[in-house]
Design a protein around this motif. Structure first.
Motif, short mmCIF file in Angstrom:
data_model
loop_
_atom_site.label_atom_id
_atom_site.label_comp_id
_atom_site.label_asym_id
_atom_site.label_seq_id
_atom_site.Cartn_x
_atom_site.Cartn_y
_atom_site.Cartn_z
N VAL A 61 1.81 60.71 29.02
CA VAL A 61 3.05 61.98 30.27
C VAL A 61 2.98 61.24 31.57
O VAL A 61 4.53 61.14 31.28
CB VAL A 61 2.65 63.42 29.73
CG1 VAL A 61 3.78 64.40 30.38
CG2 VAL A 61 2.47 63.60 27.90
N ALA A 62 2.58 61.24 32.22
CA ALA A 62 2.98 60.47 33.31
C ALA A 62 3.63 59.26 33.15
O ALA A 62 5.14 59.17 33.95
CB ALA A 62 2.03 60.60 34.27
N ILE A 63 3.07 58.46 32.61
CA ILE A 63 3.96 57.10 32.26
C ILE A 63 5.06 57.19 31.28
O ILE A 63 6.16 56.52 32.01
CB ILE A 63 2.78 56.23 31.32
CG1 ILE A 63 1.19 56.37 31.93
CG2 ILE A 63 3.01 54.86 30.58
CD1 ILE A 63 0.07 55.40 31.13
N ALA A 64 5.09 58.10 31.13
CA ALA A 64 6.18 58.76 30.00
C ALA A 64 7.60 58.57 30.84
O ALA A 64 8.47 58.25 30.58
CB ALA A 64 6.30 59.01 28.57
N ASP A 65 7.21 59.71 31.61
CA ASP A 65 8.22 60.46 32.54
C ASP A 65 8.15 58.82 33.57
O ASP A 65 9.45 59.08 33.65
CB ASP A 65 7.42 61.44 33.30
CG ASP A 65 6.72 62.33 32.58
OD1 ASP A 65 8.28 62.63 32.23
OD2 ASP A 65 6.77 63.80 33.12
N LEU A 66 7.13 58.75 34.22
CA LEU A 66 7.64 57.47 35.60
C LEU A 66 7.55 55.82 35.42
O LEU A 66 8.90 55.41 36.30
CB LEU A 66 6.38 58.04 36.40
CG LEU A 66 5.69 59.13 37.15
CD1 LEU A 66 4.74 59.57 37.74
CD2 LEU A 66 6.69 59.63 38.03
N GLY A 67 7.60 55.84 34.19
CA GLY A 67 8.30 54.49 33.91
C GLY A 67 7.07 53.60 34.29
O GLY A 67 6.86 52.49 33.32
N THR A 68 6.18 53.79 34.32
CA THR A 68 4.79 52.29 34.77
C THR A 68 3.75 53.19 34.76
O THR A 68 3.61 53.92 35.48
CB THR A 68 5.03 51.81 36.28
OG1 THR A 68 5.18 52.08 37.55
CG2 THR A 68 7.05 50.73 36.50
N PHE A 69 2.49 52.06 34.49
CA PHE A 69 0.92 52.44 35.07
C PHE A 69 0.80 52.69 36.83
O PHE A 69 0.04 53.41 36.59
CB PHE A 69 0.10 51.18 34.27
CG PHE A 69 0.26 51.04 32.80
CD1 PHE A 69 -1.18 51.37 32.39
CD2 PHE A 69 1.19 50.69 32.29
CE1 PHE A 69 -0.80 50.94 31.05
CE2 PHE A 69 0.94 51.69 30.82
CZ PHE A 69 -0.49 51.02 30.21
N SER A 70 1.51 51.73 37.34
CA SER A 70 0.71 52.25 38.63
C SER A 70 2.06 53.30 38.75
O SER A 70 1.03 53.57 39.60
CB SER A 70 1.87 51.06 39.20
OG SER A 70 2.36 50.66 39.63
N ALA A 71 2.59 53.76 38.63
CA ALA A 71 3.41 55.73 39.11
C ALA A 71 2.51 56.02 38.64
O ALA A 71 2.17 57.52 39.40
CB ALA A 71 4.96 54.97 38.80
N ALA A 72 1.91 56.01 37.65
CA ALA A 72 1.79 57.23 37.25
C ALA A 72 -0.17 57.44 37.77
O ALA A 72 -0.41 58.22 38.08
CB ALA A 72 1.39 56.68 35.44
N ALA A 73 -0.70 56.21 37.40
CA ALA A 73 -1.97 56.02 38.90
C ALA A 73 -1.87 57.17 39.98
O ALA A 73 -2.26 57.24 40.37
CB ALA A 73 -2.60 54.64 38.76
N ARG A 116 9.18 48.62 32.31
CA ARG A 116 9.38 49.65 32.01
C ARG A 116 8.68 49.69 31.25
O ARG A 116 8.90 49.26 30.60
CB ARG A 116 10.52 50.66 32.05
CG ARG A 116 10.26 51.80 32.78
CD ARG A 116 11.45 52.87 31.76
NE ARG A 116 11.40 53.90 31.93
CZ ARG A 116 11.12 55.67 33.04
NH1 ARG A 116 11.17 54.62 33.94
NH2 ARG A 116 11.44 56.89 32.67
N VAL A 117 7.62 51.01 31.34
CA VAL A 117 7.01 51.27 30.10
C VAL A 117 7.63 53.08 29.76
O VAL A 117 7.90 53.58 29.54
CB VAL A 117 5.69 51.43 30.75
CG1 VAL A 117 4.70 51.54 29.16
CG2 VAL A 117 4.75 50.15 30.97
N THR A 118 7.86 51.80 28.36
CA THR A 118 8.22 53.06 26.77
C THR A 118 7.17 53.26 25.94
O THR A 118 6.96 52.34 25.48
CB THR A 118 10.09 52.34 26.47
OG1 THR A 118 9.43 51.10 25.91
CG2 THR A 118 11.00 52.49 27.73
N PRO A 119 7.51 54.70 25.05
CA PRO A 119 7.11 54.64 24.42
C PRO A 119 7.13 54.49 22.69
O PRO A 119 8.83 54.63 23.37
CB PRO A 119 6.99 56.86 24.60
CG PRO A 119 7.64 57.55 25.68
CD PRO A 119 8.31 55.84 25.83
N THR A 120 5.95 54.61 22.21
CA THR A 120 6.72 53.79 20.96
C THR A 120 7.32 55.76 19.82
O THR A 120 7.25 56.38 20.67
CB THR A 120 5.45 53.42 20.24
OG1 THR A 120 4.57 54.84 19.92
CG2 THR A 120 4.88 51.92 20.76
#
Length: 296
Positions: free
Chosen positions: A13-25, A57-61
């Motif tokens: 959920v954090a990745i979907a909200d923030l767009g990157t692995f690093s921001a979620a981390a 950006r990382v986006t959900p499938t």
């Protein structure tokens, strides 16, 4: 398939909200390899790709978007459950079952306690049951009650602790149209039809002991265990009742068809808070006892 891991779901959920692995981390205070591991383990468990790694950006499938949507609800429910457990443990929430020996306790004495509890602990629900003192003690021992307001004296009961609470002066409730003296004596009351609590109740014993000390053993015209109903019978002219004075001796709740007379000699009912003596009390019950004692 193993159950979903909420920590891994929170990462997705954090990745979907923030767009990157690093921001979620960074937001979750995790190492970036841990974030990547969470996503890969989720994808392995579900057998479906959950994210698409773009240049910026990382986006959900589509499958990932479904899981993110449902995941938000699951995480909210989990957070609510954790908060409910914490509040229950801290005594900020919960249900407290309280036995009350007479309705006068609920009508005349407990409203300010209810109000204080509602102001301070809105998630504590106080559930009263109208039970005689002996039945309330039995309910504590059986675990069907958490605490009780009972009349004293009571025989010592292993497993039940008592804290003195309130003293209530007893008065005579008399039909307003009766010619009555300034004070009600055992001799005067014995000459009139009586509305009394049922034999076996502590109130009945208290009343009969008072008459007995003056040399009288009257019979009741009507026997009833609910104070409010007894006051109604007095108002209808069926007889006189000896009951606790409402609001510490005022006559505000006696009713326009009822007059109250002080007793001579005086008679006082003593009330106590009863609770299980063994084992730790839950936090909500402790808060209720603390609040009750403020109104002692």
């Amino acid at each position: 398939m193993r159950h979903l891991n909420l920590d891994q779901l929170r990462t997705l959920v954090a990745i979907a909200d923030l767009g990157t692995f690093s921001a979620a981390a960074q937001a979750l205070h995790l190492a970036q390899p841990t974030v990547s591991l969470h996503v890969s383990e989720l994808e392995s468990r579900l057998g479906a790709p959950l994210v698409v790694r773009g240049a910026r950006r990382v986006t959900p499938t589509p499958a990932g978007a479904v899981l993110v949507e449902r995941g938000r609800r699951l995480l909210r429910d989990a957070d609510d459950a954790i908060d409910a457990v914490r509040r229950q443990h801290q005594g900020l929430a919960g249900q407290v079952r309280i036995g009350c020996s007479t309705t006068s306790v609920v009508v005349d004495l407990l409203p300010p306690v209810f109000h204080a509890l509602l102001e301070r602990y809105p998630d504590i629900v106080l559930t009263p049951s109208f039970l005689g003192s002996a039945y309330s003690v039995s309910g504590l021992l059986a675990g069907t009650l958490d605490l009780a307001i009972i009349a004293l004296p009571q025989p010592a009961t292993p497993g039940v602790a008592l804290k003195p609470w309130r003293k209530q002066p007893m008065v005579a409730f008399v039909p307003a149209r009766w010619q009555a003296p300034r004070r009600a004596t055992p001799a005067w009351l014995a000459q009139h039809p009586l509305i009394m609590n049922q034999p076996g109740s502590r109130m009945y014993e208290l009343t009969m002991e008072w008459f007995g000390r003056a040399g009288f053993a009257p019979r009741a015209r009507i026997e009833h265990d609910y104070d409010v109903a007894m006051r109604g019978l007095v108002a209808a002219g069926y007889g006189v009742a000896l009951l606790p004075a409402p609001d510490d001796g005022t006559t505000a709740h006696a009713g326009e068809h009822v007059q109250t007379l002080p007793l001579s000699p005086k008679l006082t009912r003593h009330l106590a808070i009863a609770y299980r003596a063994h084992g730790a009390l839950d936090g909500a019950t402790q808060r209720v006892i603390e609040t009750l004692l403020e109104f002692a």
